[in-house]
Every structure is written in C-alpha cells, then in structure tokens.
Design a protein around this motif. Structure first.
Motif, PDB file in Angstrom:
ATOM      1  N   LEU A 194     -43.381  23.449   1.504  1.00 39.38           N
ATOM      2  CA  LEU A 194     -42.301  22.744   0.810  1.00 39.38           C
ATOM      3  C   LEU A 194     -42.707  21.332   0.407  1.00 39.38           C
ATOM      4  O   LEU A 194     -42.436  20.890  -0.699  1.00 39.38           O
ATOM      5  CB  LEU A 194     -41.056  22.659   1.691  1.00 39.38           C
ATOM      6  CG  LEU A 194     -40.143  23.853   1.706  1.00 39.38           C
ATOM      7  CD1 LEU A 194     -38.948  23.584   2.618  1.00 39.38           C
ATOM      8  CD2 LEU A 194     -39.679  24.232   0.340  1.00 39.38           C
ATOM      9  N   GLN A 195     -43.379  20.618   1.313  1.00 38.02           N
ATOM     10  CA  GLN A 195     -43.803  19.249   1.023  1.00 38.02           C
ATOM     11  C   GLN A 195     -44.776  19.220  -0.153  1.00 38.02           C
ATOM     12  O   GLN A 195     -44.748  18.296  -0.960  1.00 38.02           O
ATOM     13  CB  GLN A 195     -44.433  18.618   2.254  1.00 38.02           C
ATOM     14  CG  GLN A 195     -43.435  18.324   3.343  1.00 38.02           C
ATOM     15  CD  GLN A 195     -44.110  17.815   4.606  1.00 38.02           C
ATOM     16  OE1 GLN A 195     -45.307  17.651   4.666  1.00 38.02           O
ATOM     17  NE2 GLN A 195     -43.303  17.570   5.633  1.00 38.02           N
ATOM     18  N   ASN A 238     -43.319  33.091   7.114  1.00 39.56           N
ATOM     19  CA  ASN A 238     -42.780  32.031   6.269  1.00 39.56           C
ATOM     20  C   ASN A 238     -43.856  31.180   5.600  1.00 39.56           C
ATOM     21  O   ASN A 238     -43.531  30.266   4.860  1.00 39.56           O
ATOM     22  CB  ASN A 238     -41.873  31.116   7.092  1.00 39.56           C
ATOM     23  CG  ASN A 238     -40.674  31.830   7.637  1.00 39.56           C
ATOM     24  OD1 ASN A 238     -40.203  32.790   7.045  1.00 39.56           O
ATOM     25  ND2 ASN A 238     -40.187  31.398   8.774  1.00 39.56           N
ATOM     26  N   GLY A 239     -45.111  31.449   5.877  1.00 38.40           N
ATOM     27  CA  GLY A 239     -46.181  30.613   5.348  1.00 38.40           C
ATOM     28  C   GLY A 239     -46.764  31.109   4.035  1.00 38.40           C
ATOM     29  O   GLY A 239     -46.260  32.045   3.421  1.00 38.40           O
ATOM     30  N   GLN A 240     -47.834  30.458   3.618  1.00 32.61           N
ATOM     31  CA  GLN A 240     -48.500  30.804   2.371  1.00 32.61           C
ATOM     32  C   GLN A 240     -50.005  30.850   2.598  1.00 32.61           C
ATOM     33  O   GLN A 240     -50.586  29.919   3.157  1.00 32.61           O
ATOM     34  CB  GLN A 240     -48.180  29.771   1.292  1.00 32.61           C
ATOM     35  CG  GLN A 240     -48.864  30.044  -0.019  1.00 32.61           C
ATOM     36  CD  GLN A 240     -48.532  29.006  -1.064  1.00 32.61           C
ATOM     37  OE1 GLN A 240     -47.969  27.961  -0.770  1.00 32.61           O
ATOM     38  NE2 GLN A 240     -48.886  29.289  -2.289  1.00 32.61           N
ATOM     39  N   ASN A 241     -50.622  31.936   2.145  1.00 31.68           N
ATOM     40  CA  ASN A 241     -52.074  32.090   2.240  1.00 31.68           C
ATOM     41  C   ASN A 241     -52.746  31.523   1.001  1.00 31.68           C
ATOM     42  O   ASN A 241     -52.246  31.678  -0.107  1.00 31.68           O
ATOM     43  CB  ASN A 241     -52.458  33.573   2.318  1.00 31.68           C
ATOM     44  CG  ASN A 241     -51.957  34.233   3.577  1.00 31.68           C
ATOM     45  OD1 ASN A 241     -51.856  33.606   4.612  1.00 31.68           O
ATOM     46  ND2 ASN A 241     -51.648  35.507   3.471  1.00 31.68           N
ATOM     47  N   ILE A 242     -53.878  30.892   1.197  1.00 25.84           N
ATOM     48  CA  ILE A 242     -54.749  30.479   0.099  1.00 25.84           C
ATOM     49  C   ILE A 242     -56.022  31.298   0.249  1.00 25.84           C
ATOM     50  O   ILE A 242     -56.680  31.241   1.283  1.00 25.84           O
ATOM     51  CB  ILE A 242     -55.088  28.964   0.164  1.00 25.84           C
ATOM     52  CG1 ILE A 242     -53.815  28.118   0.278  1.00 25.84           C
ATOM     53  CG2 ILE A 242     -55.941  28.570  -1.013  1.00 25.84           C
ATOM     54  CD1 ILE A 242     -52.882  28.209  -0.900  1.00 25.84           C
ATOM     55  N   LYS A 243     -56.338  32.079  -0.777  1.00 23.21           N
ATOM     56  CA  LYS A 243     -57.489  32.990  -0.703  1.00 23.21           C
ATOM     57  C   LYS A 243     -58.584  32.552  -1.662  1.00 23.21           C
ATOM     58  O   LYS A 243     -58.310  31.927  -2.685  1.00 23.21           O
ATOM     59  CB  LYS A 243     -57.053  34.416  -1.050  1.00 23.21           C
ATOM     60  CG  LYS A 243     -56.013  34.965  -0.104  1.00 23.21           C
ATOM     61  CD  LYS A 243     -55.599  36.363  -0.493  1.00 23.21           C
ATOM     62  CE  LYS A 243     -54.534  36.889   0.453  1.00 23.21           C
ATOM     63  NZ  LYS A 243     -54.107  38.234   0.120  1.00 23.21           N
ATOM     64  N   ASP A 244     -59.818  32.934  -1.327  1.00 27.66           N
ATOM     65  CA  ASP A 244     -60.936  32.672  -2.242  1.00 27.66           C
ATOM     66  C   ASP A 244     -61.078  33.853  -3.206  1.00 27.66           C
ATOM     67  O   ASP A 244     -60.259  34.773  -3.200  1.00 27.66           O
ATOM     68  CB  ASP A 244     -62.230  32.394  -1.475  1.00 27.66           C
ATOM     69  CG  ASP A 244     -62.711  33.572  -0.651  1.00 27.66           C
ATOM     70  OD1 ASP A 244     -62.130  34.673  -0.746  1.00 27.66           O
ATOM     71  OD2 ASP A 244     -63.688  33.391   0.098  1.00 27.66           O
TER      72      ASP A 244
END
Length: 67
Positions: free
Chosen positions: A62-63, A41-47
């Motif tokens: 969501l926030q 359910n999460g989100q990855n932030i990649k370089d």
C-alpha cells in the motif's frame, strides 16, 4: 478482546479470531519492513524465469502505491 496469532519458524500460523473462528495460514518475511505477514495479502515480485525474488506485505504494498 482481540485476535491471537501463533506462528513457528517455518512460516506456519494459526489465528484465533474475535468471533471464535480459527484459521490457519502461511506467513513469510517482508523484504521491505522485515516483519512476518500472511502470504495471502502480499505481492510477489518475480524475475523473467518466474522465480520469486522479492515479497512485500500488504502494508508495504500500500505504501508503495500511495507514494
């Protein structure tokens, strides 16, 4: 009655649902709220190289969109 989740320090989690089903998954710690949550359910932030540098749980994701 509610659901019950059991997790270990390696990020593995087993959830016993209210309807009697059992599901297994992987959890990780959110980089914003420092709580463990299911990875799906999460989100990855990649370089730029594709390596994951941050991960946000569903609630923190969501926030971020609401503000």
């Amino acid at each position: 009655m509610g659901e019950m989740s059991i997790s270990d320090n390696k990020g593995n989690e087993i959830t016993f649902e209210r309807d009697g089903t059992v599901s297994a998954g992987v959890t990780t710690m959110c980089d914003r709220c420092n709580q463990y949550a299911p990875v799906k359910n999460g989100q990855n932030i990649k370089d730029q190289t594709g390596q994951i540098i941050m991960w946000f749980c569903f609630q923190c994701r969501l926030q971020a969109y609401i503000k």
